[in-house]
Motif scaffolding. Structure first.
Motif, PDB file in Angstrom:
ATOM      1  N   LYS A   7       1.051  -1.461  -0.086  1.00 28.92           N
ATOM      2  CA  LYS A   7       0.081  -0.038   0.133  1.00 28.92           C
ATOM      3  C   LYS A   7       0.871   1.188   0.044  1.00 28.92           C
ATOM      4  CE  LYS A   7      -3.976  -2.081   2.149  1.00 28.92           C
ATOM      5  NZ  LYS A   7      -4.884  -2.170   3.210  1.00 28.92           N
ATOM      6  N   THR A   8       2.173   1.224   0.850  1.00 27.85           N
ATOM      7  CA  THR A   8       2.983   2.342   0.829  1.00 27.85           C
ATOM      8  C   THR A   8       3.303   2.863  -0.624  1.00 27.85           C
ATOM      9  OG1 THR A   8       3.279   2.101   3.057  1.00 27.85           O
ATOM     10  CG2 THR A   8       4.727   3.340   1.903  1.00 27.85           C
ATOM     11  N   PRO A   9       3.840   1.659  -1.145  1.00 22.90           N
ATOM     12  CA  PRO A   9       4.479   2.185  -2.763  1.00 22.90           C
ATOM     13  C   PRO A   9       3.297   2.708  -3.551  1.00 22.90           C
ATOM     14  CG  PRO A   9       5.399   0.110  -2.010  1.00 22.90           C
ATOM     15  CD  PRO A   9       4.432   0.428  -1.031  1.00 22.90           C
ATOM     16  N   LEU A  10       2.226   2.296  -3.447  1.00 26.42           N
ATOM     17  CA  LEU A  10       1.011   2.984  -4.186  1.00 26.42           C
ATOM     18  C   LEU A  10       0.949   4.408  -3.846  1.00 26.42           C
ATOM     19  CD1 LEU A  10      -1.634   2.690  -5.884  1.00 26.42           C
ATOM     20  CD2 LEU A  10      -2.939   1.930  -4.119  1.00 26.42           C
ATOM     21  N   LYS A  11       0.691   4.581  -2.612  1.00 29.20           N
ATOM     22  CA  LYS A  11       0.769   6.062  -2.221  1.00 29.20           C
ATOM     23  C   LYS A  11       1.649   6.954  -2.886  1.00 29.20           C
ATOM     24  CE  LYS A  11      -1.703   4.762   2.351  1.00 29.20           C
ATOM     25  NZ  LYS A  11      -1.287   4.753   3.840  1.00 29.20           N
ATOM     26  N   ALA A  12       2.902   6.315  -2.661  1.00 27.84           N
ATOM     27  CA  ALA A  12       4.027   7.059  -3.110  1.00 27.84           C
ATOM     28  C   ALA A  12       3.933   7.289  -4.795  1.00 27.84           C
ATOM     29  CB  ALA A  12       5.521   6.202  -3.014  1.00 27.84           C
ATOM     30  N   SER A  24       8.588  10.203  -4.255  1.00 33.10           N
ATOM     31  CA  SER A  24       8.049   8.955  -4.028  1.00 33.10           C
ATOM     32  C   SER A  24       9.026   8.223  -2.898  1.00 33.10           C
ATOM     33  CB  SER A  24       8.017   8.272  -5.411  1.00 33.10           C
ATOM     34  OG  SER A  24       9.145   8.098  -5.907  1.00 33.10           O
ATOM     35  N   THR A  25      10.441   8.484  -3.145  1.00 35.84           N
ATOM     36  CA  THR A  25      11.343   7.711  -2.332  1.00 35.84           C
ATOM     37  C   THR A  25      11.315   8.317  -0.811  1.00 35.84           C
ATOM     38  OG1 THR A  25      12.944   7.722  -4.028  1.00 35.84           O
ATOM     39  CG2 THR A  25      14.004   7.553  -1.647  1.00 35.84           C
ATOM     40  N   PHE A  26      10.827   9.494  -0.679  1.00 37.73           N
ATOM     41  CA  PHE A  26      10.703  10.145   0.791  1.00 37.73           C
ATOM     42  C   PHE A  26       9.431   9.415   1.324  1.00 37.73           C
ATOM     43  CE2 PHE A  26       8.334  13.079   3.632  1.00 37.73           C
ATOM     44  CZ  PHE A  26       9.549  13.254   4.611  1.00 37.73           C
ATOM     45  N   ILE A  27       8.373   9.065   0.553  1.00 38.51           N
ATOM     46  CA  ILE A  27       7.350   8.424   1.297  1.00 38.51           C
ATOM     47  C   ILE A  27       7.434   7.037   1.853  1.00 38.51           C
ATOM     48  CG2 ILE A  27       4.886   7.766   0.690  1.00 38.51           C
ATOM     49  CD1 ILE A  27       4.583  10.137  -1.188  1.00 38.51           C
ATOM     50  N   CYS A  28       8.294   6.282   0.965  1.00 43.35           N
ATOM     51  CA  CYS A  28       8.391   4.949   1.343  1.00 43.35           C
ATOM     52  C   CYS A  28       9.572   4.890   2.446  1.00 43.35           C
ATOM     53  CB  CYS A  28       9.054   4.203   0.040  1.00 43.35           C
ATOM     54  SG  CYS A  28       7.843   4.005  -1.426  1.00 43.35           S
TER      55      CYS A  28
END
Length: 464
Positions: free
Chosen positions: A165-170, A207-211
């Motif tokens: 789910k986290t990669p999706l959000k990113a 996207s890197t920061f979010i993951c």
């Protein structure tokens, strides 16, 4: 409280795989849709030559980023093994080592790609009309390679722990940002192809920061200084599993680059058509490719836990997904090739060429759909060398097919090259999967028999 990880070693496989697969699919589809819309913006805003310039970078980008992606996936397999075995101390040591190796990888790949980019474009016979734009785009994207590598590593670790789910959000955030920046740079500020590269790098950083932020919240992988003080065998294990998978991607990319070499020799119309067809292939292969990622995570955890029977159940679920996507997306390529070509291309010649390619690959895309699943399973069971050698076979088949048929049948040879490569690699990985799983199941049965005794009418475990 938010669930930190997903344990694939317990519960009904289909009920675990599908909830994991859906966010993973949405992530992957969003990336491909972004690539598709990005190409649409470039093509409509800057013209077919600009699209050809960006598309011409595809095989080179896959060579470099594909290497890091394969390495990250190889690392992720060992992360999942440790998690499946519930060895959290080893899990932390491996993640700490992955961080160190990723930093070295980023420096090396960035340096090499920037230094050799122009030579590679010249070698590929890039048309003089587009080489300037290809260089402008490539230098910026490769200068920001650290962001792409960081995202691949973080996302791979999250997937290994069952978090899709986290990669999706990113990717949702990054795609919206990227497309917004593309449109702003091209249609408002009237900037060139290089601005598309800037938008890409900025979005990858986000996207890197979010993951990374999500990884920091998972308690079982809170790293300390001692986790970074590892023995050589930890690094060697990661490299032994990651490098073959990285080389597999790069070897495949080299085959694609040779195809690009032949295509470029026939002019910009061929280059534009091939760029558009590649976008569609990547988009329509995506659901099955994602099933492969789900297969990898499920198999890796269960292999680490020595629950081999569950791997066979996972295979059935993931192959079912591949067949469903073939019957829908594959047939769209067969029955609506000109419609699809018209979406991305303007020139009649380029559209006609693309309309030759799409039905051939659409009818046979089931081969690569199944390849993704079997190959991921083989890798996840700790056998990265077999997929690597299948990548060599892919390269040989792709190159020999395009070399033989290009002068005889024209642009259709590019489709024949894909089909030949898919089929050869599928056969190797399918047989390898069956043999490896069968051996482990036999070992498991033998172990069970060795640890069971019968006393009277009562079955007793020797382990107590």
């Amino acid at each position: 409280m938010k669930k930190e990880v997903v344990d694939f070693t317990k519960g009904e496989p289909i009920r675990l795989i599908i909830p994991f697969y859906i966010p993973l699919l949405l992530t992957s589809l969003l990336q491909q849709i972004y690539n598709f819309v990005d190409a649409l913006i470039v093509g409509q805003g800057l013209g077919d030559d600009a699209l050809a310039a960006v598309g011409n970078m595809g095989s080179i980008f896959f060579l470099i980023v594909g290497f890091s992606f394969g390495l990250a996936n190889g690392f992720g397999v060992l992360v999942a093994h440790s998690f499946g075995a519930k060895d959290y101390a080893e899990l932390r040591r491996r993640i700490a080592s992955i961080v160190q190796l990723a930093c070295v990888l980023a420096v090396v790949l960035t340096s090499l790609s920037l230094f050799f980019l122009k030579d590679i474009l010249i070698f590929l016979r890039t048309d003089k009309v587009i080489i300037k734009d290809s260089l402008a785009y490539g230098y910026i994207v490769f200068a920001g390679l650290f962001s792409s590598i960081s995202y691949n590593v973080c996302a791979s670790i999250l997937r290994a722990l069952g978090d899709s789910k986290t990669p999706l959000k990113a990717i949702v955030v990054a795609s919206i940002l990227n497309l917004s920046l593309d449109s702003f740079f091209i249609f408002v500020l009237h900037m060139g192809v290089w601005s598309v590269a800037i938008a890409t790098v900025i979005s990858q950083i986000v996207s890197t920061f979010i993951c990374f932020n999500r990884l920091r919240q998972i308690s079982i992988i809170k790293l300390t200084k001692s986790d970074f003080q590892n023995e050589k065998h930890v690094y060697i294990d990661l490299i032994k599993n990651g490098v073959p998978m990285a080389f597999m991607n790069s070897i495949t990319a080299i085959g694609c680059m040779v195809v690009q070499y032949f295509v470029n020799g026939y002019g910009v119309n061929y280059t534009s058509a091939y760029a558009a067809c590649s976008k569609y292939l990547n988009l329509f292969m995506n659901p099955a490719c994602t099933a492969g990622h789900a297969m990898s995570a499920f198999t890796s955890q269960n292999f680490g836990a020595k629950k081999y029977k569950r791997i066979k159940d996972g295979l059935k679920v993931c192959l079912s997904i591949s067949f469903i996507t073939y019957l829908t997306l594959g047939m769209a390529m067969v029955f609506a090739p000109r419609f699809l070509a018209n979406i991305l291309l303007d020139g009649n010649k380029s559209i006609s060429l693309a309309a030759e390619f799409l039905p051939i690959c659409g009818a046979t895309i089931i081969a690569v759909d199944c390849l993704f699943v079997f190959r991921s399973g083989v890798q996840a069971m700790g056998n990265p060398m077999i997929p690597m050698w299948s990548g060599v076979l892919e390269m040989v088949l792709r190159i020999s097919t395009i070399a033989y048929f290009m002068s005889r049948v024209g642009f259709r040879a590019t489709a024949y090259a894909e089909v030949a490569a898919w089929t050869g690699a599928l056969l190797i990985n399918m047989v390898a999967f069956a043999v490896i799983l069968s051996k482990n199941l036999s070992k498991s049965k033998a172990y069970d028999l060795d640890n069971i005794s019968v006393e009277g009418n009562i079955v007793v475990s020797k382990e107590g």
